[in-house]
Scaffold this motif. Structure first.
Motif, PDB file in Angstrom:
ATOM      1  N   ALA A  79     -20.015 -34.139 -28.692  1.00  0.00           N
ATOM      2  CA  ALA A  79     -20.228 -33.931 -27.257  1.00  0.00           C
ATOM      3  C   ALA A  79     -19.359 -34.899 -26.463  1.00  0.00           C
ATOM      4  CB  ALA A  79     -21.693 -34.140 -26.902  1.00  0.00           C
ATOM      5  N   PRO A  80     -18.718 -34.438 -25.390  1.00  0.00           N
ATOM      6  CA  PRO A  80     -17.925 -35.338 -24.550  1.00  0.00           C
ATOM      7  C   PRO A  80     -18.820 -36.377 -23.865  1.00  0.00           C
ATOM      8  CG  PRO A  80     -17.465 -33.021 -24.065  1.00  0.00           C
ATOM      9  CD  PRO A  80     -18.700 -33.059 -24.902  1.00  0.00           C
ATOM     10  N   THR A  81     -18.178 -37.410 -23.331  1.00  0.00           N
ATOM     11  CA  THR A  81     -18.910 -38.497 -22.679  1.00  0.00           C
ATOM     12  C   THR A  81     -18.508 -38.597 -21.210  1.00  0.00           C
ATOM     13  OG1 THR A  81     -18.895 -39.726 -24.761  1.00  0.00           O
ATOM     14  CG2 THR A  81     -19.466 -40.942 -22.774  1.00  0.00           C
ATOM     15  N   PRO A  82     -19.373 -38.144 -20.287  1.00  0.00           N
ATOM     16  CA  PRO A  82     -19.066 -38.298 -18.859  1.00  0.00           C
ATOM     17  C   PRO A  82     -19.532 -39.666 -18.351  1.00  0.00           C
ATOM     18  CG  PRO A  82     -21.048 -36.967 -19.123  1.00  0.00           C
ATOM     19  CD  PRO A  82     -20.588 -37.337 -20.512  1.00  0.00           C
ATOM     20  N   THR A  83     -18.707 -40.313 -17.535  1.00  0.00           N
ATOM     21  CA  THR A  83     -19.058 -41.610 -16.951  1.00  0.00           C
ATOM     22  C   THR A  83     -18.525 -41.686 -15.526  1.00  0.00           C
ATOM     23  OG1 THR A  83     -17.040 -42.609 -17.853  1.00  0.00           O
ATOM     24  CG2 THR A  83     -19.054 -42.857 -19.149  1.00  0.00           C
ATOM     25  N   LEU A  84     -19.178 -42.501 -14.700  1.00  0.00           N
ATOM     26  CA  LEU A  84     -18.655 -42.762 -13.364  1.00  0.00           C
ATOM     27  C   LEU A  84     -17.322 -43.489 -13.488  1.00  0.00           C
ATOM     28  CD1 LEU A  84     -21.841 -44.059 -11.479  1.00  0.00           C
ATOM     29  CD2 LEU A  84     -20.800 -41.792 -11.300  1.00  0.00           C
ATOM     30  N   ALA A  85     -16.322 -43.036 -12.727  1.00  0.00           N
ATOM     31  CA  ALA A  85     -15.041 -43.739 -12.733  1.00  0.00           C
ATOM     32  C   ALA A  85     -15.223 -45.157 -12.213  1.00  0.00           C
ATOM     33  CB  ALA A  85     -14.022 -42.980 -11.889  1.00  0.00           C
ATOM     34  N   VAL A  86     -15.994 -45.295 -11.132  1.00  0.00           N
ATOM     35  CA  VAL A  86     -16.293 -46.607 -10.550  1.00  0.00           C
ATOM     36  C   VAL A  86     -17.722 -46.575 -10.022  1.00  0.00           C
ATOM     37  CG1 VAL A  86     -15.674 -48.339  -8.839  1.00  0.00           C
ATOM     38  CG2 VAL A  86     -13.884 -46.914  -9.840  1.00  0.00           C
ATOM     39  N   ASP A  87     -18.542 -47.517 -10.469  1.00  0.00           N
ATOM     40  CA  ASP A  87     -19.892 -47.667  -9.919  1.00  0.00           C
ATOM     41  C   ASP A  87     -19.799 -48.727  -8.828  1.00  0.00           C
ATOM     42  OD1 ASP A  87     -22.538 -47.774  -9.352  1.00  0.00           O
ATOM     43  OD2 ASP A  87     -23.215 -48.127 -11.394  1.00  0.00           O
ATOM     44  N   THR A 100     -15.506 -39.489  -8.505  1.00  0.00           N
ATOM     45  CA  THR A 100     -14.776 -39.105  -9.714  1.00  0.00           C
ATOM     46  C   THR A 100     -15.602 -39.387 -10.967  1.00  0.00           C
ATOM     47  OG1 THR A 100     -12.657 -39.573  -8.651  1.00  0.00           O
ATOM     48  CG2 THR A 100     -12.673 -39.460 -11.050  1.00  0.00           C
ATOM     49  N   ILE A 101     -15.706 -38.370 -11.825  1.00  0.00           N
ATOM     50  CA  ILE A 101     -16.401 -38.504 -13.106  1.00  0.00           C
ATOM     51  C   ILE A 101     -15.362 -38.385 -14.220  1.00  0.00           C
ATOM     52  CG2 ILE A 101     -18.243 -37.644 -14.583  1.00  0.00           C
ATOM     53  CD1 ILE A 101     -19.143 -38.669 -11.799  1.00  0.00           C
ATOM     54  N   ASN A 102     -15.215 -39.428 -15.018  1.00  0.00           N
ATOM     55  CA  ASN A 102     -14.299 -39.393 -16.157  1.00  0.00           C
ATOM     56  C   ASN A 102     -14.982 -38.735 -17.351  1.00  0.00           C
ATOM     57  OD1 ASN A 102     -12.235 -40.698 -14.774  1.00  0.00           O
ATOM     58  ND2 ASN A 102     -12.877 -42.727 -15.441  1.00  0.00           N
ATOM     59  N   VAL A 103     -14.196 -38.001 -18.136  1.00  0.00           N
ATOM     60  CA  VAL A 103     -14.725 -37.315 -19.320  1.00  0.00           C
ATOM     61  C   VAL A 103     -13.983 -37.835 -20.547  1.00  0.00           C
ATOM     62  CG1 VAL A 103     -15.136 -35.103 -20.446  1.00  0.00           C
ATOM     63  CG2 VAL A 103     -15.241 -35.267 -17.949  1.00  0.00           C
ATOM     64  N   GLY A 104     -14.703 -38.514 -21.424  1.00  0.00           N
ATOM     65  CA  GLY A 104     -14.113 -39.058 -22.639  1.00  0.00           C
ATOM     66  C   GLY A 104     -14.520 -38.253 -23.860  1.00  0.00           C
ATOM     67  N   GLY A 105     -13.857 -38.526 -24.984  1.00  0.00           N
ATOM     68  CA  GLY A 105     -14.213 -37.884 -26.244  1.00  0.00           C
ATOM     69  C   GLY A 105     -13.763 -36.446 -26.370  1.00  0.00           C
ATOM     70  N   LEU A 106     -12.731 -36.047 -25.603  1.00  0.00           N
ATOM     71  CA  LEU A 106     -12.245 -34.668 -25.691  1.00  0.00           C
ATOM     72  C   LEU A 106     -11.335 -34.513 -26.905  1.00  0.00           C
ATOM     73  CD1 LEU A 106     -11.431 -33.985 -21.927  1.00  0.00           C
ATOM     74  CD2 LEU A 106     -13.408 -33.178 -23.231  1.00  0.00           C
ATOM     75  N   GLU A 107     -11.558 -33.452 -27.664  1.00  0.00           N
ATOM     76  CA  GLU A 107     -10.765 -33.179 -28.859  1.00  0.00           C
ATOM     77  C   GLU A 107      -9.448 -32.517 -28.455  1.00  0.00           C
ATOM     78  OE1 GLU A 107     -11.499 -30.025 -32.319  1.00  0.00           O
ATOM     79  OE2 GLU A 107     -12.873 -31.736 -32.469  1.00  0.00           O
ATOM     80  N   TRP A 122     -21.715 -23.184 -15.231  1.00  0.00           N
ATOM     81  CA  TRP A 122     -20.664 -24.054 -15.763  1.00  0.00           C
ATOM     82  C   TRP A 122     -19.351 -23.814 -15.026  1.00  0.00           C
ATOM     83  CZ3 TRP A 122     -21.712 -27.764 -19.362  1.00  0.00           C
ATOM     84  CH2 TRP A 122     -22.959 -27.679 -19.996  1.00  0.00           C
ATOM     85  N   THR A 123     -18.582 -24.895 -14.863  1.00  0.00           N
ATOM     86  CA  THR A 123     -17.281 -24.842 -14.205  1.00  0.00           C
ATOM     87  C   THR A 123     -16.221 -25.350 -15.175  1.00  0.00           C
ATOM     88  OG1 THR A 123     -18.284 -25.268 -12.038  1.00  0.00           O
ATOM     89  CG2 THR A 123     -15.915 -25.677 -12.258  1.00  0.00           C
ATOM     90  N   PRO A 124     -15.126 -24.594 -15.383  1.00  0.00           N
ATOM     91  CA  PRO A 124     -14.075 -25.070 -16.292  1.00  0.00           C
ATOM     92  C   PRO A 124     -13.475 -26.386 -15.801  1.00  0.00           C
ATOM     93  CG  PRO A 124     -13.797 -22.730 -15.802  1.00  0.00           C
ATOM     94  CD  PRO A 124     -14.835 -23.244 -14.852  1.00  0.00           C
ATOM     95  N   GLY A 125     -13.230 -27.305 -16.725  1.00  0.00           N
ATOM     96  CA  GLY A 125     -12.631 -28.586 -16.379  1.00  0.00           C
ATOM     97  C   GLY A 125     -11.152 -28.610 -16.708  1.00  0.00           C
ATOM     98  N   THR A 126     -10.414 -29.484 -16.030  1.00  0.00           N
ATOM     99  CA  THR A 126      -8.997 -29.683 -16.306  1.00  0.00           C
ATOM    100  C   THR A 126      -8.727 -31.175 -16.405  1.00  0.00           C
ATOM    101  OG1 THR A 126      -8.444 -29.681 -13.938  1.00  0.00           O
ATOM    102  CG2 THR A 126      -8.297 -27.576 -15.112  1.00  0.00           C
ATOM    103  N   GLY A 127      -7.722 -31.537 -17.187  1.00  0.00           N
ATOM    104  CA  GLY A 127      -7.412 -32.953 -17.343  1.00  0.00           C
ATOM    105  C   GLY A 127      -8.549 -33.673 -18.041  1.00  0.00           C
ATOM    106  N   THR A 128      -8.903 -34.841 -17.524  1.00  0.00           N
ATOM    107  CA  THR A 128      -9.973 -35.640 -18.135  1.00  0.00           C
ATOM    108  C   THR A 128     -10.962 -36.156 -17.091  1.00  0.00           C
ATOM    109  OG1 THR A 128      -8.594 -37.641 -17.997  1.00  0.00           O
ATOM    110  CG2 THR A 128      -8.516 -36.383 -20.058  1.00  0.00           C
ATOM    111  N   ALA A 129     -11.088 -35.447 -15.955  1.00  0.00           N
ATOM    112  CA  ALA A 129     -12.016 -35.898 -14.911  1.00  0.00           C
ATOM    113  C   ALA A 129     -12.338 -34.738 -13.978  1.00  0.00           C
ATOM    114  CB  ALA A 129     -11.423 -37.065 -14.121  1.00  0.00           C
TER     115      ALA A 129
END
Length: 250
Positions: A79-87, A100-107, A122-129
């Motif tokens: 599963a990918p890991t979503p995190t706040l870009a800046v808290d 901005t929400i960063n998405v890590g762990g993308l294969e 669901w909404t398709p994502g692009t890039g990593t955020a």
């Protein structure tokens, strides 16, 4: 295939020697000689390179064999890991003005999508955020998942409870100053008082922190309540000096 040829056998094998034999009756050949087979159960084969061996026979009884390789991938990605870009402001409180929400762990080669309503849509994502609309989100509201090149879909990664607030707060207002020493009472603009530690009250955005300045120097803060009301009594350490004092709330 040649127009007069028929399929004798199709055998699919993995690197460990496990095989699956496809019934020729389940193989479709179109007018251009292209072969198609659907619904073949490959669960008995090991992930990795597969070899397909096809044997055919023409009308004259001549036989031929051809092989091809492909890759079997039946394992879903992590599963990918979503995190706040800046808290912003207080780190770790989940309240931020940066959407901005960063998405890590993308294969590599995978596609991904995100949900803001707990997986209902669901909404398709692009890039990593991606950008999260302003609002309050419960712990399982914001989710991200990915699908690898083989079509395997991961579980969901949850962002956790967050608040996105990109709107500047309403400027706080000082409504009154109260003299707490006899003679007590409300002080108007330009009034004199013998109280060096009066109480200020006012309004601001609900639950905002208001900074109180006297003659340009911060002398403390007050927290507005759920209705936006705040009150601040000047402490002895910041007792006002004699003379004119200008108060500002920010």
């Amino acid at each position: 295939l040649e127009s007069d040829a028929t399929v004798s056998s199709l055998i699919i094998s993995d690197a460990s020697g496990n095989t699956v034999t496809v019934d020729p009756a389940d193989i479709t050949v179109d007018a251009d000689g292209n072969l198609t087979t659907n619904g073949v159960d490959l669960s008995g084969l090991t992930d990795g390179e597969l070899t397909a061996t096809l044997s055919v026979t023409d009308a004259a009884g001549n036989t031929g064999t051809v092989t091809d390789t492909s890759t079997l991938d039946s394992v879903a990605p992590e599963a990918p890991t979503p995190t706040l870009a800046v808290d912003t402001a207080i780190d770790g409180d989940g309240i931020t003005r940066d959407a901005t929400i960063n998405v890590g762990g993308l294969e590599g080669g995978a596609t991904w999508e995100y949900s803001t309503d707990g997986g209902d849509s669901w909404t398709p994502g692009t890039g990593t955020a991606f950008e999260l609309p302003e609002g309050d989100y419960t712990a399982d509201a914001v989710q991200v998942r990915q699908t690898d090149a083989a079509g395997n879909t991961s579980g969901v990664g949850n962002l956790g409870a967050v608040t996105i607030d990109v709107t500047d707060p309403v400027a706080p207002v000082i409504d009154s100053a109260t003299d707490d020493i006899d003679p007590t009472g409300t002080l108007g603009d330009g009034d004199s008082t013998n109280d060096a530690t009066p109480t200020l009250t006012g309004t601001a955005e609900a639950n905002a922190t208001v900074a109180i300045l006297a003659n340009g120097t911060q002398i403390g803060t007050a927290d507005a309540d759920d209705d936006g009301n705040w009150s601040f009594t000047i402490g002895d350490a910041n007792a006002l000096p004699d003379g004119n004092v200008d108060f500002i709330a920010t």
